[in-house]
Design a protein around this motif. Sequence first.
Motif, PDB file in Angstrom:
ATOM      1  N   TYR A  84      38.456  -8.650 -23.497  1.00 60.16           N
ATOM      2  CA  TYR A  84      39.673  -8.693 -22.676  1.00 60.16           C
ATOM      3  C   TYR A  84      40.856  -9.365 -23.380  1.00 60.16           C
ATOM      4  CZ  TYR A  84      37.258  -7.060 -18.441  1.00 60.16           C
ATOM      5  OH  TYR A  84      36.582  -6.321 -17.509  1.00 60.16           O
TER       6      TYR A  84
ATOM      7  N   HIS B 120      36.618   3.452 -21.819  1.00 58.27           N
ATOM      8  CA  HIS B 120      37.561   2.885 -20.839  1.00 58.27           C
ATOM      9  C   HIS B 120      38.691   3.849 -20.512  1.00 58.27           C
ATOM     10  CE1 HIS B 120      36.530  -0.835 -23.493  1.00 58.27           C
ATOM     11  NE2 HIS B 120      35.649  -0.774 -22.504  1.00 58.27           N
TER      12      HIS B 120
ATOM     13  N   TYR C  95      43.195  -7.021 -25.848  1.00 59.14           N
ATOM     14  CA  TYR C  95      44.145  -5.950 -25.522  1.00 59.14           C
ATOM     15  C   TYR C  95      45.610  -6.398 -25.584  1.00 59.14           C
ATOM     16  CZ  TYR C  95      39.748  -3.741 -24.488  1.00 59.14           C
ATOM     17  OH  TYR C  95      38.472  -3.261 -24.610  1.00 59.14           O
TER      18      TYR C  95
ATOM     19  N   THR D 169      43.661  -6.840 -15.997  1.00 56.68           N
ATOM     20  CA  THR D 169      42.441  -6.050 -16.210  1.00 56.68           C
ATOM     21  C   THR D 169      41.891  -5.471 -14.915  1.00 56.68           C
ATOM     22  OG1 THR D 169      40.959  -7.933 -15.871  1.00 56.68           O
ATOM     23  CG2 THR D 169      41.699  -7.513 -18.135  1.00 56.68           C
TER      24      THR D 169
ATOM     25  N   TYR E 279      40.123  -6.953 -12.827  1.00 54.42           N
ATOM     26  CA  TYR E 279      38.756  -7.468 -12.653  1.00 54.42           C
ATOM     27  C   TYR E 279      38.489  -7.884 -11.205  1.00 54.42           C
ATOM     28  CZ  TYR E 279      34.439  -9.834 -14.132  1.00 54.42           C
ATOM     29  OH  TYR E 279      33.115 -10.215 -14.297  1.00 54.42           O
TER      30      TYR E 279
ATOM     31  N   THR F 187      46.524 -12.131 -18.528  1.00 57.30           N
ATOM     32  CA  THR F 187      45.672 -11.070 -19.087  1.00 57.30           C
ATOM     33  C   THR F 187      44.622 -10.659 -18.068  1.00 57.30           C
ATOM     34  OG1 THR F 187      45.936 -11.963 -21.315  1.00 57.30           O
ATOM     35  CG2 THR F 187      44.055 -10.503 -20.952  1.00 57.30           C
TER      36      THR F 187
ATOM     37  N   PHE G 211      42.737   0.026 -20.243  1.00 57.46           N
ATOM     38  CA  PHE G 211      43.386  -1.128 -20.876  1.00 57.46           C
ATOM     39  C   PHE G 211      44.680  -0.727 -21.592  1.00 57.46           C
ATOM     40  CE2 PHE G 211      38.820  -2.367 -20.735  1.00 57.46           C
ATOM     41  CZ  PHE G 211      38.953  -3.426 -19.852  1.00 57.46           C
TER      42      PHE G 211
END
Lengths: 304, 304
Positions: free
Chosen positions: B126, B249, B129, B73, B75, B69, B253
């Motif tokens: 997070y 966003h 999603y 994202t 990140y 996950t 996502f």
Amino acid sequence: MRIAADPYTELRNRLFEAELLFSTGVDGLYGRSDTYQGIADAVDHLMHRWGHDVGATVVHLPPLIARSTFDSTDYIRSFPDLVGSVHVFNGGDRDHVELVRRVSAGGDWPALLEPGEIVLSPAACYSLYPMCAGRLPAGGRYFEVSGYCFRHEPSTDPTRMQAFKMHEIVYVGEPDTAQRHRDDSLARGLSILTDIGLDVTATPANDPFFGRLGAALAAGQLDEGLKFEGVTAICSDDRPTAVMSANCHRDHFGAPFGIETATGAVAHSACVGFGVDRITIALLVRHGLDPSTWPGPVRARLFS
Amino acid sequence: MRIAADPYTELRNRLFEAELLFSTGVDGLYGRSDTYQGIADAVDHLMHRWGHDVGATVVHLPPLIARSTFDSTDYIRSFPDLVGSVHVFNGGDRDHVELVRRVSAGGDWPALLEPGEIVLSPAACYSLYPMCAGRLPAGGRYFEVSGYCFRHEPSTDPTRMQAFKMHEIVYVGEPDTAQRHRDDSLARGLSILTDIGLDVTATPANDPFFGRLGAALAAGQLDEGLKFEGVTAICSDDRPTAVMSANCHRDHFGAPFGIETATGAVAHSACVGFGVDRITIALLVRHGLDPSTWPGPVRARLFS
């Protein structure tokens, strides 16, 4: 061909279907519904009343502890397989470009990280001991500690989570009182769990020490009667699940953390710890997945 | 020579002395007193009423998320410096002996670990999603999510914790509704915080994207007005602290997690997030360190 699900996977599926737990894609890591959390909070509250009765200082702990604290607990010797060490990125722009390239390539980006100053907390009480360093007041001190703990043991058994809530009543001080705290706490804990309808039995226990080094530790712990667990049947009558444990640490924490009794001796400690998630799931299995239908006395003890 | 403490360290010292926070030996990692936790829980409850009003599905999240996950994202591209990756021990008896030797020698035992399948959660939403993958119902869905988050930014500023509680109201679904959720949530959030006596101002904002790659991302986010923060003075009038943010966003996502609207389009999402610890500390600074002396209307809104 019919694939028979094991009872653990079956229970987890029931909790998913009832939307009490939510899958995150990793075994042992679950979102909790508001209903589930309401039960867990009520269990926490039972322990909170206990903490209040013994004049405990209450500390709500974060899910991480200092690496220096962790190293002093000797956890690596006992449970290396359960450890979660937090690694971080200390690089610059150039390393960042390589990091992003590796993520995109599905590659080994964590290899570019370095150990941080923190570790996932394996037990709620560990962060407490450095706070107690120095001379204790006469009679020692009680603490009520709770928080998320981590143990790396991915499993489809929903009672064996990797991230789970633990609630402990800890005594730090005189050796005699520590021993008595362990014994009295075992009795009181069993009584609390019985009162909410769980059929819990006390049994001498050892921690799941790792490998060859661990076998001797486990035998010693059993021989000396340092650990007792309260176990209850959740998925299996033959293999009941530990939902609480009462432990006498002797000077295992007092010595490395420099904790002294009022008279300057090395402090002893003892704790009773409750697995809040295990108790929550035990209640759901015992009384049904809808808490509004639970027996009146159980509801009264938990929710009023 | 008098050493002038900066206002952040000074505030932290006050919170330590009042035993509202407890030091763990690591900047940004604190135990919470029962009084502190009571305020934080009351703040959570304000958001919970909101979630109830919009028919949100409530998910209480653990402090960890699946690495798969996390990787989706993006990140790592934006905030590599804030990441906490969990590394574990997969070795046998022989590796264990070496591990213990290195701990005893004060050496580099984490080098013997391997990346696990999990990462510390940097944002509450997070984990949500992947749970939404597939076709959404008409009109989309609201979620209320909360949990401990982690950002690796050790600081003596007590409002800049490494482990802190975040509470979010998230919408996933139609692009127009996502945009409206962001705007309405900003207004409602400001109103809730004003009602408990905080002087909060809305301001366009950008995330603290890392390094050279990040400068363009930050400029784009500002230009397109995707993020707004609610800021309030805690230690400094000149440098107020963000206590909430409202974010659109777009499909950031929806696309990687395969979330579709009822008509099969890529879903958009938006969230409003509250920093529960920052709001708790802002309240303590604004109204005083003893909540029993806070103004009646503030107490009524939080504690009744």
